[in-house]
Motif scaffolding. Structure first.
Motif, PDB file in Angstrom:
ATOM      1  N   THR B 196      -7.403 -10.968  -1.458  1.00 38.39           N
ATOM      2  CA  THR B 196      -6.520 -11.547  -0.442  1.00 38.39           C
ATOM      3  C   THR B 196      -6.535 -10.708   0.830  1.00 38.39           C
ATOM      4  OG1 THR B 196      -5.156 -12.156  -2.294  1.00 38.39           O
ATOM      5  CG2 THR B 196      -4.247 -12.571  -0.130  1.00 38.39           C
ATOM      6  N   GLY B 197      -6.727  -9.419   0.669  1.00 37.67           N
ATOM      7  CA  GLY B 197      -6.829  -8.553   1.835  1.00 37.67           C
ATOM      8  C   GLY B 197      -5.476  -8.090   2.332  1.00 37.67           C
ATOM      9  N   SER B 198      -5.304  -6.786   2.450  1.00 37.50           N
ATOM     10  CA  SER B 198      -4.030  -6.265   2.921  1.00 37.50           C
ATOM     11  C   SER B 198      -4.238  -4.894   3.554  1.00 37.50           C
ATOM     12  CB  SER B 198      -3.048  -6.150   1.754  1.00 37.50           C
ATOM     13  OG  SER B 198      -1.867  -5.524   2.203  1.00 37.50           O
ATOM     14  N   VAL B 199      -3.567  -4.660   4.677  1.00 37.02           N
ATOM     15  CA  VAL B 199      -3.740  -3.362   5.327  1.00 37.02           C
ATOM     16  C   VAL B 199      -3.072  -2.257   4.532  1.00 37.02           C
ATOM     17  CG1 VAL B 199      -4.037  -4.233   7.649  1.00 37.02           C
ATOM     18  CG2 VAL B 199      -1.751  -3.734   6.832  1.00 37.02           C
ATOM     19  N   VAL B 264     -13.675  -4.454   6.050  1.00 30.04           N
ATOM     20  CA  VAL B 264     -13.485  -5.114   4.751  1.00 30.04           C
ATOM     21  C   VAL B 264     -13.307  -4.067   3.658  1.00 30.04           C
ATOM     22  CG1 VAL B 264     -14.537  -6.632   3.036  1.00 30.04           C
ATOM     23  CG2 VAL B 264     -14.740  -7.177   5.447  1.00 30.04           C
ATOM     24  N   ALA B 265     -14.078  -2.978   3.746  1.00 29.04           N
ATOM     25  CA  ALA B 265     -13.946  -1.930   2.742  1.00 29.04           C
ATOM     26  C   ALA B 265     -12.538  -1.340   2.743  1.00 29.04           C
ATOM     27  CB  ALA B 265     -14.977  -0.829   3.001  1.00 29.04           C
ATOM     28  N   ALA B 266     -11.951  -1.207   3.929  1.00 26.05           N
ATOM     29  CA  ALA B 266     -10.629  -0.583   4.028  1.00 26.05           C
ATOM     30  C   ALA B 266      -9.511  -1.532   3.604  1.00 26.05           C
ATOM     31  CB  ALA B 266     -10.383  -0.102   5.453  1.00 26.05           C
ATOM     32  N   PRO B 269     -11.110  -8.537   2.409  1.00 28.45           N
ATOM     33  CA  PRO B 269     -11.569  -9.566   3.339  1.00 28.45           C
ATOM     34  C   PRO B 269     -10.408 -10.318   3.983  1.00 28.45           C
ATOM     35  CG  PRO B 269     -11.811 -10.337   1.100  1.00 28.45           C
ATOM     36  CD  PRO B 269     -11.266  -8.955   1.003  1.00 28.45           C
ATOM     37  N   ILE B 270      -9.801  -9.743   5.004  1.00 29.89           N
ATOM     38  CA  ILE B 270      -8.715 -10.437   5.698  1.00 29.89           C
ATOM     39  C   ILE B 270      -9.337 -11.543   6.547  1.00 29.89           C
ATOM     40  CG2 ILE B 270      -6.894 -10.209   7.416  1.00 29.89           C
ATOM     41  CD1 ILE B 270      -6.414  -7.410   6.395  1.00 29.89           C
ATOM     42  N   VAL B 322      -2.740 -13.491   3.500  1.00 31.79           N
ATOM     43  CA  VAL B 322      -2.067 -14.776   3.303  1.00 31.79           C
ATOM     44  C   VAL B 322      -1.614 -15.341   4.650  1.00 31.79           C
ATOM     45  CG1 VAL B 322      -0.076 -15.908   2.254  1.00 31.79           C
ATOM     46  CG2 VAL B 322      -1.313 -14.158   0.981  1.00 31.79           C
ATOM     47  N   VAL B 323      -1.040 -14.459   5.469  1.00 32.31           N
ATOM     48  CA  VAL B 323      -0.533 -14.921   6.765  1.00 32.31           C
ATOM     49  C   VAL B 323      -1.681 -15.285   7.703  1.00 32.31           C
ATOM     50  CG1 VAL B 323       0.786 -14.265   8.820  1.00 32.31           C
ATOM     51  CG2 VAL B 323       1.573 -13.589   6.545  1.00 32.31           C
ATOM     52  N   THR B 324      -2.720 -14.432   7.783  1.00 33.86           N
ATOM     53  CA  THR B 324      -3.831 -14.770   8.681  1.00 33.86           C
ATOM     54  C   THR B 324      -4.492 -16.065   8.233  1.00 33.86           C
ATOM     55  OG1 THR B 324      -5.410 -13.421   7.440  1.00 33.86           O
ATOM     56  CG2 THR B 324      -4.318 -12.364   9.289  1.00 33.86           C
TER      57      THR B 324
END
Lengths: 258, 346
Positions: B196-199, B264-266, B269-270, B322-324
């Motif tokens: 999902t991707g998250s900072v 993406v690594a950090a 995949p946002i 989710v938001v993006t």
């Protein structure tokens, strides 16, 4: 002395060789037309002369130096090119596009100078496109658009200018307008111009020198009167014709015979 | 028109465009900085901007404040900033090179390649943290190389690259689905979260790597912007103007791929940030002006805003992706609808 010439030039794409062993000398300060039937290699020759295609054999010389030894940026300061189908980014304005012609004269850090202003101004004035500068290219007519592309090539401020089928897709009026512009640039600024053209009558009327090509070879070369003969048109285009004289300019005109 | 009036008009037009670029870039910098500070103000207890700035600049000496700001919130905020900048720059380079607003790197298989490698690592090797980031980085680079080889034919042309990219992405997504079906529940959950991707999920090493890359690659990208503007006119025109087309394109692609891969690594995949940043920047700058720095700033603004919404505004904190995704999907539909109508899809 000629600034641009080719010796023993062979060019091709992938595994097909399109032109073989050509010797071409471009006359300085003249307008030259390259003519020939479709797929005879005339655009290929122009692309080769403009270093867009690497020679298979032979070489192109610019100011007596092999072009392969010159950096592409050095060449771009002397030789300008208008490709057959340039692409305009969505929504680009005339001023933005013409300004991009200054690329070879700008360095990594030296950005926009008085000289750039001057060159863009002259290019816009010469092509009569100055009142269009903030218009998007997409909204212009075909003739206007082509004049803007020529303006971009002019902003490059080169002594030699090569144009690949600049009149294709233009109506007769705009074709004439464009060729008159090329004549004017040659007359007023002494530019050496080479253009691939389709219309023999217009090429005869507006060019000093004609190179006729057939099957990747040069079959005739000289003034319109020397080159455009019934035999040559028959040989190059396979069209039986009669040559008459243009009542206005005295240049040859091709009229298909029955 | 006389030459003098033409000269004046040219000058005025030039000034107008450079001023607009400067104003937009300056404005975006302020917005991004404000969002960066706000990100560190909100949380389980609120801080004032003065407190955050004081702690950042070292003018307020308060260990508990420093713990909250520098220890807890700065890493997340810095990740959001860095990932956003990287995605924005990477996306706009791709879109300009391929002359297509759909050509965002997360569409043409690179994010999918990264995801496949990361998810495989989580599920089969039970790795976490930095190892997942390394796998994602490798996956993105391999996907990019694979596509470059597949799409290569006398140089990379726009539509071909995009179609092959979408094919490659679909292939990788299929494999991700397969890998997930083989997973134990715990690993599957972990993999889904990563996908999902998250900072919030970046660790300090990933962040340092990404920041280091940004410091080097953003200036490189901005230097190559002149060449990019010529490549937009087609390869022949660019070469005629004295650009080494293949070399410049390879440099731009490499810069873009590395930025995307590290982002993406950090953070996983946002989605959609790379897709929307360039077009938004273009709207602000005026048509066809282009700008890697403004696009990077828009990317950062979008990401920081999305993260604020995801973590603080919604009733339950959600991953940023989710938001993006929720905001980006309608944009994509609009883009598809309008590009087709104008006939500028390629």
């Amino acid at each position: 002395m000629t600034r641009l010439r080719a010796e023993g030039l062979s060019l091709g794409y992938d595994d097909a060789t399109v032109v073989t062993n050509l010797d071409v000398t471009v006359l300085d300060r003249k307008v030259t037309a390259i003519v020939g039937a479709n797929a005879c290699g005339k655009s290929t020759l122009l692309r080769g002369m403009a270093r867009l295609l690497k020679p298979r054999k032979g070489a192109v010389y610019l100011d007596d130096r092999p072009m392969a030894e010159l950096s592409t940026l050095e060449v771009a300061k002397v030789l300008g090119l208008l490709p057959q189908t340039p692409v305009a980014p969505d929504g680009i304005t005339v001023a933005d596009l013409v300004g991009r012609g200054r690329y070879p004269h700008q360095g990594w850090f030296r950005r926009w100078t008085e000289r750039d202003h001057e060159a863009v101004t002259l290019a816009l004035a010469a092509t009569d496109t100055a009142d269009l500068i903030d218009r998007p290219l997409r909204g212009l007519s075909g003739g206007q658009r082509q004049r803007v592309w020529v303006a971009m090539a002019l902003a490059q401020d080169t002594d030699l200018l090569l144009l690949d089928e600049p009149t294709t897709y233009l109506d007769i009026n705009h074709q004439v307008e464009l060729l008159r512009l090329l004549r004017k640039l040659n007359g007023e600024q002494g530019k050496t111009i080479v253009a691939v053209l389709h219309d023999l009558n217009l090429a005869s009327r507006y060019c000093d020198h004609i190179i006729a090509m057939s099957d990747g070879a040069i079959v005739a070369e000289g003034t319109p009167q020397e080159v455009i003969t019934a035999e040559l048109v028959e040989k190059v285009f396979g069209l039986a014709c009669v040559i008459v004289t243009d009542p206005v300019a005295g240049t040859p005109i091709v009229v298909p015979s029955e | 028109m006389t030459t003098l009036t033409v000269a004046k008009a040219v000058r005025a037009d030039r000034r107008r465009r450079t001023t607009r670029t400067a104003v937009v870039t300056g404005g975006l910098t302020l917005v991004v900085f404000a969002l960066f500070v706000v990100t560190m103000m909100v949380g389980s207890f609120r801080l004032t901007a003065a407190e955050v700035l004081g702690s950042l600049l070292g003018t307020i000496d308060d260990p508990s404040l420093d713990f909250v700001v520098l220890g807890l919130r700065l890493p997340t905020a810095a990740t959001g900033l860095a990932v956003g900048l990287a995605l924005g720059a990477s996306g706009t380079i791709f879109q300009h090179l391929l002359r297509n607003p759909l050509a965002s790197p997360d569409f043409v298989g690179m994010s999918s390649g990264a995801s496949l490698a990361a998810v495989s690592g989580i599920v089969f090797l039970q790795v976490g943290g930095l190892a997942v980031a390394g796998l994602a980085l490798g996956g993105a680079v391999i996907a990019a190389l694979l596509m470059y080889l597949l799409a290569w034919k006398d140089g990379v042309s726009g539509y071909r690259f995009i179609l092959i990219g979408i094919g490659v992405a679909a292939f990788f997504d299929g494999l991700i689905g397969f890998v997930l079906t083989r997973a134990q529940l715990f690993e599957a959950r972990q993999a889904m979260h990563w996908l999902t991707g998250s900072v919030g999920q970046a660790n300090p090493t990933e962040l340092r790597l990404l920041l280091g890359a940004l410091v080097v690659l953003l200036p490189v990208a901005m230097m190559l912007q002149r060449q990019l503007r010529m490549l937009e006119l087609g390869d022949d025109a660019a070469r005629g103007l004295g650009v080494s087309a293949e070399l410049s394109r390879a440099g731009l692609l490499a810069t873009s791929v590395v930025l995307l891969a590290l982002a993406v690594a950090a953070a996983g995949p946002i989605v959609f940030v790379a897709l929307v940043a360039g077009p938004i920047a273009n709207r602000l700058l005026g048509p066809a002006t282009g700008g890697i720095a403004p696009a990077a700033l828009v990317g950062a603004a979008v990401l920081l805003t999305s993260d604020l919404v995801a973590v603080h505004l919604l009733p339950t904190p959600l991953p940023t992706g989710v938001v993006t995704g929720a905001v980006g999907a309608p944009y994509l539909l609009w883009l598809l609808a309008t590009t087709n109508r104008q006939g500028t899809g390629g």
